[in-house]
Enzyme design. Structure first.
Site, mmCIF file in Angstrom:
data_model
loop_
_atom_site.group_PDB
_atom_site.id
_atom_site.type_symbol
_atom_site.label_atom_id
_atom_site.label_comp_id
_atom_site.label_asym_id
_atom_site.label_seq_id
_atom_site.Cartn_x
_atom_site.Cartn_y
_atom_site.Cartn_z
ATOM 1 C CD GLU A 174 38.835 46.532 42.895
ATOM 2 O OE1 GLU A 174 38.410 47.246 41.981
ATOM 3 O OE2 GLU A 174 38.335 46.509 44.035
ATOM 4 C CD GLU A 293 40.099 48.580 47.314
ATOM 5 O OE1 GLU A 293 38.965 48.989 47.001
ATOM 6 O OE2 GLU A 293 41.085 48.607 46.552
HETATM 7 O O1 AHR Z 1 38.140 52.372 47.139
HETATM 8 C C1 AHR Z 1 37.647 52.848 45.913
HETATM 9 C C2 AHR Z 1 37.931 51.907 44.749
HETATM 10 O O2 AHR Z 1 37.208 50.719 44.920
HETATM 11 C C3 AHR Z 1 39.358 51.430 44.598
HETATM 12 O O3 AHR Z 1 40.148 52.310 43.873
HETATM 13 C C4 AHR Z 1 39.201 50.148 43.833
HETATM 14 O O4 AHR Z 1 40.228 49.249 44.080
HETATM 15 C C5 AHR Z 1 37.833 49.648 44.258
HETATM 16 O O5 AHR Z 1 37.059 49.268 43.178
#
Ligand code: AHR
Length: 510
Positions: A174, A293
């Site tokens: 990210e 994610e």
């Molecule tokens: O999964 C929690 C957080 O969400 C992670 O660390 C990040 O990559 C995302 O913003």
């Protein structure tokens, strides 16, 4: 009651579901590692301190790959802190989650745990506060054979003779997010990712690389970030990442139940952006997406990392999931399957305790949250060839996504074992659906047989019902009644707000 009609034919395939679509994510965050997979004082702990009861649930979940060690955590991480003799490992302040990191678990412990569970680790490198040389060092430490370099021999000296053989590597996490330690502009990150990719490939030409796309589709730079980053990296990487978490906004459950429309749209947008860069750079390669994610996350309940006191362990974002959340997760899985020709990797975030399908109590039980079930059933039954579903269904009007199908259907074909798996989500909160699936294509001469093996569903009179340590099986998949197959047609009733897996066996007539 409304009607949903689908015609399926084995000749119309979207693609093959990749092994890595049933991935998950372990970050050094809250109680995912410490108190989640790892708890040396727990009665079920193995000789390395990992909980056996959690490991059993991970096995049952059907996880194929796990991304590690972050997440935001990786952008401040020094991997060297987590290897070698335990009493020499430093305690560090993790700036991402304002927590003390004891470094008791590191790359070696994690990889051994994953391999014992037959899980393929995906490793993220720190491109926030570190860069090319730390990434190449970690790659040597993990993948080089004994006797090749000092770093490889350091792993051997730490008791890991065989390389960890990590095939997939994420170039940071990210990096578009201003919350990220070492946040960069698209040009700054694109340059660094390109140079890191070049160096990592020179060290190990067989690895696959994931370059960071946007943190979510609401980022102001969504689309532009990917274009600029890929202009720097297109021919050096294999996948571009995409992240998205979903939750009800202002109590709008209809839009929440149809969250997969947003997932479908962002996959389409990023695939088109990647294809644009391919066209503009005359590249013949097609990139795939690593949706590394995704999940339901009630982010509105989280004060944000800046609202956290510096802590030494303890819980963070441990959402408890309901029946509604399970229906959404099941429907999100269907969106990933329907896009299996473009999505090569997907990781539900995270695995244990932190917005997770598995929850634990310190020294106590581990249990399956409601969202465990759609993941486990999909991973177990849907790893085949996804078919195009020509769907006729009424539309639902939603404020977030416009008019969208009230029911979604995804079909997965296993020609080798004569099985067809149909996943369905009725996203209408009020009305049941009458589902009819035409199956003539599976027995064109009409002389064979098609039989129902099983129809399991997740639905409940109380959509807010959840599982807990006291009631771990309050929400489970249950056999559905009244489902039939006759005259090459499947008929089933899908209650309002429900998710389904229907398995059929067929033997075509000669
Ligand atoms: O999964 C929690 C957080 O969400 C992670 O660390 C990040 O990559 C995302 O913003």
């Amino acid at each position: 009651m409304y009607d949903v009609k689908v015609e399926l034919d084995p000749a119309f395939a979207v693609g093959q579901v990749g092994e890595r679509l049933f991935g998950t994510f372990v970050e050094h965050m809250g109680r995912c590692v410490y108190g989640g997979i790892f708890e040396p004082d727990h009665p079920t702990a193995d000789e390395h301190g990992f909980r056996r009861d959690v490991a059993e649930l991970v096995r049952e979940l059907g996880v194929t790959t796990v991304r590690y060690p972050g997440g935001n955590f990786v952008s401040g991480y020094r991997w060297e802190d987590g290897v070698g003799p335990l009493d020499e490992r430093p305690r560090r302040l993790d700036l991402a989650w304002r927590a003390i990191e004891p470094n008791t678990v590191g790359v070696d412990e994690f990889c051994r745990w994953a391999r014992e569970l037959d899980i393929d680790p995906i490793m993220a490198v720190n491109l926030g506060t570190r860069g090319v040389s730390a990434a190449v060092d970690l790659l040597q430490y993990c993948n080089f054979g004994a006797g090749t370099t000092t770093l490889a021999d350091r792993r051997v000296a730490h008791g890991h003779k065989d390389p960890h053989a990590i095939g997939t590597w994420c170039l940071g996490n990210e990096m578009d997010g201003p919350w990220q330690m070492g946040h960069k502009t698209a040009d700054e990150y694109g340059r660094l990712a390109a140079e890191t990719a070049r160096a990592m490939r020179r060290a190990d030409p067989d690895i696959e690389l994931v370059v960071c796309g946007s943190s979510n589709s609401d980022m102001p730079t969504f689309g532009t970030w990917e274009r600029v980053v890929l202009e720097h990296t297109y021919d050096l990487v294999d996948h571009i990442s995409l992240h998205n978490y979903y939750e009800p906004v202002d109590g709008d459950i209809d839009s929440f139940l149809t969250s997969s429309e947003s997932m479908r749209r962002s996959i389409g947008a990023i695939a088109s952006t990647a294809d644009h860069v391919a066209a503009a750079t005359r590249s013949r390669k097609q990139l795939t997406i690593s949706f590394d994610e995704w999940n339901v996350w009630y982010q509105s309940r989280f004060p944000g990392e800046l609202g956290l006191e510096v802590r030494d362990g303890g819980a963070l974002i441990e959402d408890t999931y309901s029946v509604t959340d399970a229906v959404v997760v099941g429907d999100l899985l269907m969106a990933l399957l329907d896009n299996c020709d473009r999505v090569a990797i997907a990781c539900q975030a995270q695995l244990v305790n932190v917005i997770a399908p598995i929850r634990t109590e310190p020294g106590g039980p581990a249990w399956r949250q409601s969202i465990f079930h759609p993941f486990a059933l999909t991973a177990r039954h849907a790893g085949g060839t996804v078919l195009r579903s020509a769907l006729r269904t009424p539309m639902l009007s939603t404020s977030a996504h416009g008019d969208v199908p009230a029911t979604r259907v995804t079909a997965v074909h296993h020609p080798d074992r004569g099985e067809l798996v149909i996943l369905a989500a009725n996203r209408d909160r009020m009305n049941p659906a009458r589902l009819s699936v035409g199956l003539r294509g599976f027995d064109p001469r009409g002389a064979g047989s098609i039989t129902l093996t099983e129809h399991l569903s997740i639905s409940d009179d109380d959509p807010n019902a959840t599982n807990s340590a006291e009631q771990p099986d309050r929400v489970v998949p249950r056999p559905a009644s009244g489902t039939t197959v006759a005259d090459h047609e499947l008929s089933a009733t899908l209650p309002p707000q429900s998710w389904h897996v229907i398995r059929l066996s067929y033997a075509p007539g000669a």
